[in-house]
Design a protein around this motif. Structure first.
Motif, mmCIF file in Angstrom:
data_model
loop_
_atom_site.group_PDB
_atom_site.id
_atom_site.type_symbol
_atom_site.label_atom_id
_atom_site.label_comp_id
_atom_site.label_asym_id
_atom_site.label_seq_id
_atom_site.Cartn_x
_atom_site.Cartn_y
_atom_site.Cartn_z
ATOM 1 N N ALA A 91 0.837 -1.199 0.000
ATOM 2 C CA ALA A 91 0.000 0.000 0.000
ATOM 3 C C ALA A 91 0.867 1.242 0.000
ATOM 4 N N ALA A 92 0.367 2.290 -0.646
ATOM 5 C CA ALA A 92 1.060 3.577 -0.623
ATOM 6 C C ALA A 92 0.814 4.251 0.725
ATOM 7 N N VAL A 93 1.836 4.898 1.218
ATOM 8 C CA VAL A 93 1.764 5.525 2.538
ATOM 9 C C VAL A 93 2.083 7.012 2.399
ATOM 10 N N GLU A 94 1.274 7.833 3.054
ATOM 11 C CA GLU A 94 1.493 9.270 3.053
ATOM 12 C C GLU A 94 1.773 9.725 4.483
ATOM 13 N N VAL A 95 2.885 10.437 4.627
ATOM 14 C CA VAL A 95 3.275 10.975 5.926
ATOM 15 C C VAL A 95 3.212 12.496 5.850
ATOM 16 N N GLU A 96 2.425 13.085 6.736
ATOM 17 C CA GLU A 96 2.285 14.534 6.774
ATOM 18 C C GLU A 96 2.576 15.036 8.181
ATOM 19 N N ILE A 97 3.534 15.963 8.266
ATOM 20 C CA ILE A 97 3.853 16.628 9.535
ATOM 21 C C ILE A 97 3.689 18.111 9.289
ATOM 22 N N ALA A 98 2.667 18.695 9.894
ATOM 23 C CA ALA A 98 2.365 20.087 9.580
ATOM 24 C C ALA A 98 1.776 20.774 10.801
#
Length: 435
Positions: A354-361
């Protein structure tokens, strides 16, 4: 912890034994000098001090009784003297039971002592012992009996000239016995309260030690899961690729084997660090050895790249709203790192391919930081080895870590079926150790 009780709101109770923990801490010679009321349960074995006191009181009662009988024997018949001696010996012998039945023995000897001189000494000793042990109401009743005896006993003998003297002497003796008994009682209650307080402090100290140990065990468990689960999941992913493609070119197999070796070496290094913490608790670590540096937000890109090298499709975005990464507290950075690490580990274990998205904002609230790891639902069947086991303990430990940092953690599938791990953290120093 026990709730404190206001002493003024409770009646004076009979002497209670010292708590076992406090009694065990006493020196042996000290314990031998304490009354059994302060050492053991009521009716228990007498201490050495109790035997000395009981023998002394028995002899003293006999001497007082014999002295009074000698003063009054001239007005008594031989039969009455024999009866007086018999009842006096019975009254003195009953003093051996005054600890277990203080009120009954004091009442028995006090009534007999009114009419029989030989029992007067036993009545005085029993009254003193009852003052140490019975309730205030019982003390009042026995005091009225002693005062009545002081007025009635002289009337039984034909000596009107000395009546006032004998009454005054009887009142004085009663007052001395009452005052001395109350003083000794207060002293014993003070000793008992001090021992109870010492026992309570020991219990609280043991509780604090156990809580500290439990917290340290949980911290080490989180650390082992966060570190080793990540490394081993990478190792399993590479090994699964080798197993799935045994006919791959020699260069690719050699490269994958090298990654497996490097990952295994890193896992062993991490395991050694965690075991070093355990050994340090037992005093086996070298004195003054510094703790290895903990990962922070600066290591997140390397963590993501490590997963990409393992074949994962990971997109990572970091937007701190104009803040420098180095400006964030280290405890907050460690928590962010662990959230991302747990999200990537869970994606490898439960959603391979699976594609994984990491967001730190930065959040809309300028004082909050949002860390999101989204695992897209895979639409392509991925052949893999046997799935890695998981019991959800990583998310439990991560939730505790985020809570200690003053944040909130959410996890679960969203409306599209993608698994989302979302942590909202304050942009301030965390409250916990952040490891």
């Amino acid at each position: 912890m026990a709730t404190p009780v206001d002493p003024s709101a409770a009646p004076i109770a009979p002497a209670a034994p010292v708590a076992p923990a406090a009694a065990a801490a006493l020196p042996r010679w000290h314990g031998a000098l304490l009354p059994s009321d302060l050492r053991e349960q009521r009716g228990g074995k007498r201490s050495a001090r109790d035997w000395i006191v009981d023998v002394t009181m028995f002899v003293l009662a006999l001497l007082i009784g014999a002295l009074i009988l000698s003063e009054t024997s001239g007005q008594l018949s031989d039969e009455r003297i024999a009866l007086d001696i018999l009842l006096g010996l019975i009254a003195c012998s009953s003093l051996w039971l005054r600890r277990s039945h203080p009120f009954g023995i004091a009442l028995f000897t006090g009534v007999i002592g009114i009419a029989f001189s030989m029992a007067a000494g036993a009545g005085l000793v029993a009254y003193f012992g009852a003052v140490l042990r019975v309730s205030p109401r019982a003390i009042g009743a026995l005091t009225l009996l002693a005062l009545g005896a002081a007025f009635l006993t002289p009337l039984l003998y034909d000596n009107p000239e000395s009546y006032l003297f004998e009454v005054s002497f009887g009142l004085l003796v009663t007052a001395i016995a009452l005052g001395w008994g109350l003083f000794v009682r207060a002293q014993r209650e003070l000793v008992r309260s001090l021992h109870d307080r010492a026992a309570q402090l020991q219990s609280e100290q043991r509780l604090r030690v156990e809580q500290a140990r439990e917290a340290e065990r949980r911290r080490i468990a989180r650390e082992m899961h966060d570190v080793l689960a990540h490394r081993i999941s990478l190792l399993s992913l590479h090994a699964g690729a080798l197993e799935f493609r045994p006919d791959a070119p020699r260069e690719e197999i050699s490269e994958a084997a090298g990654v497996v070796r490097a990952t295994a070496h890193a896992a062993l290094e991490d395991l050694r660090d965690v075991i070093g913490v355990l050994r340090d608790d037992d005093g086996e670590a070298e004195a003054g050895m510094p703790e290895p540096p903990q990962p922070t937000l600066a290591q997140v890109p390397a963590l993501v790249q490590e997963s990409r090298d393992a074949g994962m499709r990971v997109r990572c975005g970091i937007d701190l709203g104009g803040r420098e990464r180095d400006a964030l507290p280290d405890t907050l950075g460690r928590t962010v790192y662990r959230v991302v690490q747990e999200g990537l580990t869970n994606a490898r274990k439960h959603a391979p391919g699976a594609a994984v998205e990491v967001e730190i904002a930065a959040a809309e609230d300028p004082d909050r930081l949002v860390v999101a790891v989204l695992s897209r639902r895979s639409v392509v069947a991925v052949a893999a080895a046997e799935p890695l086991p998981g019991a959800g303990t990583g998310l439990v430990g991560l939730a505790e870590r985020v809570t200690l940092a003053g944040g909130e953690l959410e996890h679960g599938p969203d409306a599209r079926g993608d698994f989302r791990l979302l942590a909202t953290l304050p942009l301030a120093a965390a409250r916990g150790d952040g490891r």
